[in-house]
Motif scaffolding. Structure first.
Motif, PDB file in Angstrom:
ATOM      1  N   GLN A  45      32.085  63.081  74.270  1.00 35.49           N
ATOM      2  CA  GLN A  45      30.916  63.542  73.529  1.00 35.49           C
ATOM      3  C   GLN A  45      29.602  63.239  74.245  1.00 35.49           C
ATOM      4  O   GLN A  45      28.534  63.616  73.760  1.00 35.49           O
ATOM      5  N   LYS A  46      29.661  62.579  75.397  1.00 38.95           N
ATOM      6  CA  LYS A  46      28.434  62.288  76.138  1.00 38.95           C
ATOM      7  C   LYS A  46      27.933  63.558  76.804  1.00 38.95           C
ATOM      8  O   LYS A  46      28.694  64.335  77.354  1.00 38.95           O
ATOM      9  N   MET A  47      26.624  63.753  76.742  1.00 39.14           N
ATOM     10  CA  MET A  47      26.031  64.921  77.366  1.00 39.14           C
ATOM     11  C   MET A  47      25.902  64.732  78.875  1.00 39.14           C
ATOM     12  O   MET A  47      25.571  63.644  79.351  1.00 39.14           O
ATOM     13  N   ASN A  58      28.363  68.715  76.848  1.00 42.83           N
ATOM     14  CA  ASN A  58      29.069  67.439  76.687  1.00 42.83           C
ATOM     15  C   ASN A  58      30.333  67.438  77.532  1.00 42.83           C
ATOM     16  O   ASN A  58      30.856  68.487  77.917  1.00 42.83           O
ATOM     17  N   TRP A 161      24.158  58.431  77.649  1.00 43.41           N
ATOM     18  CA  TRP A 161      24.669  58.056  76.334  1.00 43.41           C
ATOM     19  C   TRP A 161      23.536  57.679  75.403  1.00 43.41           C
ATOM     20  O   TRP A 161      23.584  57.970  74.195  1.00 43.41           O
ATOM     21  N   THR A 164      22.205  60.860  74.086  1.00 42.75           N
ATOM     22  CA  THR A 164      23.152  61.477  73.153  1.00 42.75           C
ATOM     23  C   THR A 164      23.132  60.764  71.806  1.00 42.75           C
ATOM     24  O   THR A 164      23.072  61.401  70.746  1.00 42.75           O
TER      25      THR A 164
END
Length: 316
Positions: A45-47, A58, A161, A164
């Motif tokens: 889920q980290k961009m 992501n 992170w 995000t």
């Protein structure tokens, strides 16, 4: 007999497999784990902000995009999961690759395994392993909606992170032991706008029983102490490679255990190429986009080496 075997199904490996299919090479893709995507699976889920063609994407979607592109050639370049390369030997005019799933014969090999498996560098503060709200990865950012969060680290992972998490958190505080960051300058400037950045501070202890209620940090220049409240603490100090047998495979390595390669991505063993975070050369930058470019160079070199008659020449 394969033209090439690609070891590692992370971003560079998936793209190399796509290019192998485009070049009509007889190839296969080996991955030691049960899923493709490499270390991107640690932070789906980290961009990612430095991928060409995307303002941001992501990590999970990036994996899906790369795999979708590869799937066009999956029948010709099959992916074999849970297949770990154990040894490689040169016999006559080809390589014999032994794995936990059997033996493969190939003319060339392309290592795209990022140097093997990686484990997060742990927070070396007393009692850190007993705190329930210290994390080294994020499974779902929505678990931290409306919370006060602390992120430790100064690289791209920590800063990305932070950005995000800032989209869902009440407050994000990024703490780094130095004033200078390894992360992209643009991203650092952005987190300073949407979050709180404290430098140069190092973590020293905790206030709280089974979880961290406050993180105690110390200024590395004037030794002043500060207690920062938090609902969750994230540690992104990077990763350490697990033990790997690269040294036993006969490559020339640098003092950090990285594989030395030529400009065409060939190692010191003829016919074996390497790309991604496992390699080193002058000016090497550890970025996903760099690894993709290296994969293109390696596959083009392998194709031209094996089938020089296919190389087109243009005369004016």
């Amino acid at each position: 007999m394969y033209d090439t075997i690609i070891i590692g199904a992370g971003p560079a490996g998936l793209y190399a497999a796509t290019l192998a299919g485009m070049h009509k090479l007889k190839a296969c893709l080996l991955e030691s784990s049960f899923e493709y995507g490499g270390t991107l699976n640690l932070y789906k889920q980290k961009m990612v902000y430095d991928m060409p063609g995307y303002r941001k994407i992501n990590a999970g979607d990036l994996i899906a995009t790369l795999f979708d592109q590869y799937s066009e050639y999956a029948e010709d370049v099959p992916l074999r999961l849970n297949t770990k390369a154990i040894s490689i030997d040169y016999v006559d005019d080809h390589y014999v690759l032994e794995s936990n799933q059997g033996v493969f014969l190939t003319k060339t090999i392309l290592l795209a395994n990022g140097g093997g498996t990686f484990e997060p560098r742990l927070l070396e503060v007393p009692e850190a392993d007993s705190k329930s709200n210290i994390y080294y990865n994020v499974k779902d950012v929505h678990d931290f909606e409306g919370q006060e969060l602390i992120v430790l680290g100064g690289g791209d992972s920590a800063v990305d992170w932070s950005l995000t998490l800032a989209e869902v958190a009440k407050k994000v505080t990024l703490i780094h032991r130095r004033n200078d960051f390894r992360a992209h300058e643009y991203s650092v400037d952005k987190i300073k706008q949407v979050g709180r950045v404290l430098t140069p501070y190092a973590p020293k202890g905790f206030i709280g029983y089974d979880k961290v209620d406050y993180l105690t940090i110390q200024n590395t220049e004037d030794n002043s102490i500060m207690d920062v409240p938090c609902d969750a603490l994230f540690v992104f100090y990077g990763s350490s490679p697990a033990k790997h047998n690269l040294s036993e495979w006969g490559f020339e390595l640098d003092d950090k255990g990285l594989i030395k390669v030529k400009s065409n991505m060939e190692t010191t063993r003829a016919g074996i190429f390497a790309v991604g975070n496992s390699v080193t050369y002058h000016g090497k930058k550890k970025m996903i986009s760099t690894g993709l470019g290296e994969a293109a160079t390696a596959i083009s070199t392998i194709g031209a080496f094996l089938y020089p008659e296919k190389t087109q020449s243009y005369k004016h």
